[in-house]
Design a protein around this motif. Structure first.
Motif, mmCIF file in Angstrom:
data_model
loop_
_atom_site.group_PDB
_atom_site.id
_atom_site.type_symbol
_atom_site.label_atom_id
_atom_site.label_comp_id
_atom_site.label_asym_id
_atom_site.label_seq_id
_atom_site.Cartn_x
_atom_site.Cartn_y
_atom_site.Cartn_z
ATOM 1 N N ILE A 176 0.837 -1.202 0.000
ATOM 2 C CA ILE A 176 0.000 0.000 0.000
ATOM 3 C C ILE A 176 0.870 1.250 0.000
ATOM 4 N N VAL A 177 1.907 1.244 0.831
ATOM 5 C CA VAL A 177 2.823 2.390 0.906
ATOM 6 C C VAL A 177 3.482 2.628 -0.441
ATOM 7 N N LYS A 178 3.922 1.566 -1.102
ATOM 8 C CA LYS A 178 4.578 1.702 -2.404
ATOM 9 C C LYS A 178 3.652 2.341 -3.431
ATOM 10 N N LEU A 179 2.374 1.926 -3.416
ATOM 11 C CA LEU A 179 1.425 2.476 -4.376
ATOM 12 C C LEU A 179 1.177 3.964 -4.142
ATOM 13 N N LEU A 180 1.283 4.410 -2.902
ATOM 14 C CA LEU A 180 1.005 5.802 -2.576
ATOM 15 C C LEU A 180 2.230 6.709 -2.697
ATOM 16 N N GLU A 181 3.397 6.114 -2.845
ATOM 17 C CA GLU A 181 4.616 6.929 -2.892
ATOM 18 C C GLU A 181 4.635 7.874 -4.095
ATOM 19 N N ASN A 182 4.125 7.434 -5.238
ATOM 20 C CA ASN A 182 4.082 8.300 -6.422
ATOM 21 C C ASN A 182 3.149 9.489 -6.198
#
Length: 673
Positions: A176-182
């Motif tokens: 989830i964190v990776k998806l929101l980083e952008n």
């Protein structure tokens, strides 16, 4: 006289009515607040350091949802994930000046994000799935024949789905964190999502901080009607306990009942006369001496305990519920002849009921016996686990009745004269595989506590079968005579075929009048020359503490792992006092960062582990079983998989811990427990 009785009955009825009204008002207030969560709260929330508050309108005024958390980042893990329960507040919480506003994203956005995560983590092949533990619920993420991804409970997945792995909650959070980083690159790095789950224990909000790589699931609290599970009324349980353990037991087990009373009085007198005096020495540097002679040590145990000669066998260490329960469930479902389950606690929560349902199903085809301690089950039913119970789950009124209903399980309860207990946890499947250790049957042991079970194979299982037969017969209608008519024998175990991979395993016991587990470990401490590693949740036995101090004075490397918090507050107080005594005498003390329920020790290459705590009940009074061995490979595995890992994640205590009067008082009381 009649008027007095009438007045008392009226007074009790009035108090009961007032309590019922109070509970009803709390329930109504809770339901109203939960209902308010159906509609979106205000568009902003206040975010502080590791805390958050969400405001919503309720009845024309503001109410507040508040949650706080600590970053429990695992060593070497870049991502942090945790849970925090929401608290309802009437007034706004006071935040520091560094607090800030954060918008509340809609549940539609959360669902879209979760759908992306599901697509990325689901197996690529159709017909395959992975097991997921999400908010302490067991689910399966799978891809069906049409290549559609689903996330469902085990019982709801198609039969053709092959589950091939386990996906941990922190892996999902990291994705989830990776998806929101952008998205965070062009705006704020902190996100708060609203979900559509409003039930007790459900995830109502999700907070993500991509900068800290942190995710927090905010869950709603338990419903007031679940504060005590149905059937856990203390007065009802005490009445049933008094009837079973105070009346029936005296009639059925007169000899053992009076003997247990004698042993308990003897123990209490010994504690009072001995006091809590502790040795004090000048610690030496760790010794370079060679370890004790293990062959001679085993011969010493043979002479000391002639009726407890070792049996051949082997053990595999199953650390934590994540390793133990899937293995147990697989073996239960594949059992072909029999299942014998002996436990201190068979809880009535959802996970215990899951195990019960498996046993009920298997009882239609094979012989299933369950032996559980009445006092243990009673106390467990009166409290709830820390992890959320599914909202649709209904607690059974009585786990013994639940096991019997619509099944062929034979169920017996051990009784508790003078508050003694059968603290054993052993499960024997098909007569050739046994499990023994610290885990009871319930949600805490599956999801929450750090604990250990051993999978045991070989002739030693024959001895554990004998122990079960004796306990089963004694809990039956013949009572004390059951020891005679049980037909339990260990001859078959002694004559069983041996194998090169098997090694000597010695069973040691605690029971009224016999303290083998205590005596053997006390002697092991006195004989140790190089190192002593101990992990135990409760440490109240002063004789063992004194011997550890003397061992440290000889230059032995003594290390003890205690939980940072246990499931009994009074034992926490004792552990605090004990911690200070240990570090003052050069013993290295580690606090495990969670509730640890493990009972294991290694003395110069001799391991002793099982069900016994380092308290008076386990070492002198209750029924307990430990297994001991000095096989180099097995001991080294225990050292690497348990002790070295736990040393690395625990916090070493190097300066005295603050001790209060309450702690000293708790330690005095716990010496009797």
């Amino acid at each position: 006289m009649v008027r007095q009785i009438t007045f008392k009955l009226w007074l009790v009825s009035l108090l009961f009515f007032l309590c019922s009204c109070s509970a009803a008002l709390k329930k109504k207030e809770y339901n109203e607040k939960i209902t308010c969560l159906n509609s979106p709260p205000s568009e902003t929330a206040v975010l502080g350091k590791d805390e958050i508050q969400i405001r919503f309108q309720h009845g024309g005024h503001n109410d507040y949802l508040y949650a706080s958390w600590k970053d429990k980042r695992e060593k070497g893990n870049l991502y942090s994930h945790g849970l925090s329960e929401i608290v309802f507040l009437k007034k706004s919480h006071k935040f520091s000046k560094n607090s800030s506003l954060i918008p509340v994203q809609s549940c539609e956005k959360w669902k879209a994000l979760l759908e992306q995560v599901k697509q990325r983590l689901a197996p690529e092949k159709a017909g395959y799935g992975v097991s997921i533990v999400l908010n302490y619920q067991e689910l399966v993420l799978y891809r069906d024949e049409d290549n559609t991804v689903y996330l469902k409970k085990f019982k709801d997945i198609p039969s053709y789905i092959k589950v091939v792995g386990l996906l941990k909650e922190n892996r999902i959070a990291a994705e989830i964190v990776k998806l929101l980083e952008n998205e965070a690159a062009s705006g704020s790095s902190r996100f708060l999502f609203r979900t559509d789950n409003i039930y007790h224990g459900g995830i109502a909000f999700v907070f993500i901080d991509t900068g800290k790589k942190q995710s927090i699931f905010l869950t709603t609290p338990y419903h007031p009607e679940y504060v005590f599970s149905p059937g856990s009324n203390p007065l009802v349980y005490m009445a049933r306990w008094f009837y079973r353990s105070g009346i029936v037991t005296v009639v059925k087990n007169p000899v053992t009942t009076m003997y247990r009373l004698y042993c308990r009085l003897k123990h209490s007198a010994a504690v009072i006369l001995t006091g809590s005096e502790k040795s004090k020495i000048k610690p030496l540097l760790a010794s370079n001496a060679r370890s004790m002679d293990l062959e001679e040590w085993e011969n010493t145990l043979d002479r000391r305990f002639p009726k407890n000669k070792p049996f051949k066998g082997k053990v595999e260490f199953l650390i934590d519920g994540e390793k133990f329960f899937p293995r147990l469930i697989e073996n239960l479902q594949n059992a072909e002849k029999s299942i014998w389950l002996r436990t201190y606690i068979f809880d009535n929560d959802d996970y215990a009921v899951k195990i019960a349902d498996i046993l009920k199903s298997k009882s239609q085809d094979i012989k299933v016996r369950v032996l559980a301690d009445h006092m243990g089950c009673m106390s467990a039913a009166g409290s709830l686990p820390a992890s959320p119970i599914p909202p649709e789950f209904e607690f059974p009124y009585d786990i013994f009745n639940y096991l019997k209903k619509d099944s062929k399980i034979k169920v017996r309860a051990t009784t508790n004269p003078w508050f003694t207990a059968d603290h054993n946890k052993s499960i024997i499947v098909d007569g050739n595989t046994a499990y023994l250790g610290g885990m009871n049957i319930g949600r805490e042991y599956r999801y929450e506590w750090h604990d250990l079970m051993m999978e045991v194979k070989g002739p030693i299982v024959g001895r554990l079968k004998r122990d079960f037969k004796l306990a089963w017969s004694h809990a039956g209608p013949f009572g004390d005579l059951g020891y005679i008519v049980s037909g339990a024998s260990s001859k078959k175990a002694e004559l069983a075929e041996e194998s090169p991979e098997l090694y000597d395993i010695r069973p040691l016991y605690t029971k009224s009048g016999s303290s083998q587990i205590f005596d053997a470990q006390l002697e092991a401490i006195r004989n140790a020359k190089k190192y002593i590693y101990i992990q135990n949740p409760y440490f109240t036995e002063n004789k063992i503490l004194n011997e550890l101090i003397l061992a440290r004075g000889r230059g032995v490397d003594v290390r003890v792992i205690l939980p940072s918090t246990s499931n009994h507050g009074i034992m926490d107080s004792s552990n605090v006092v004990t911690t200070n005594v240990m570090i003052e005498n050069g013993i290295r003390v580690y606090h495990y960062p969670n509730k640890s329920h493990i009972k294991a020790a290694i003395y110069d290459g001799w391991a002793c582990l099982g069900t016994a705590n380092f308290d008076a009940l386990s070492l002198r009074i209750n029924l307990e079983t430990n297994l001991a061995f000095s096989n180099p490979a097995a001991v080294e595995t225990l050292k690497e998989e348990l002790f070295e890992k736990d040393f690395s994640v625990s916090r070493e205590i190097t300066i005295p811990v603050k001790v209060t009067f309450k702690d000293y008082l708790g330690e005095m009381i716990s010496n009797q427990l």
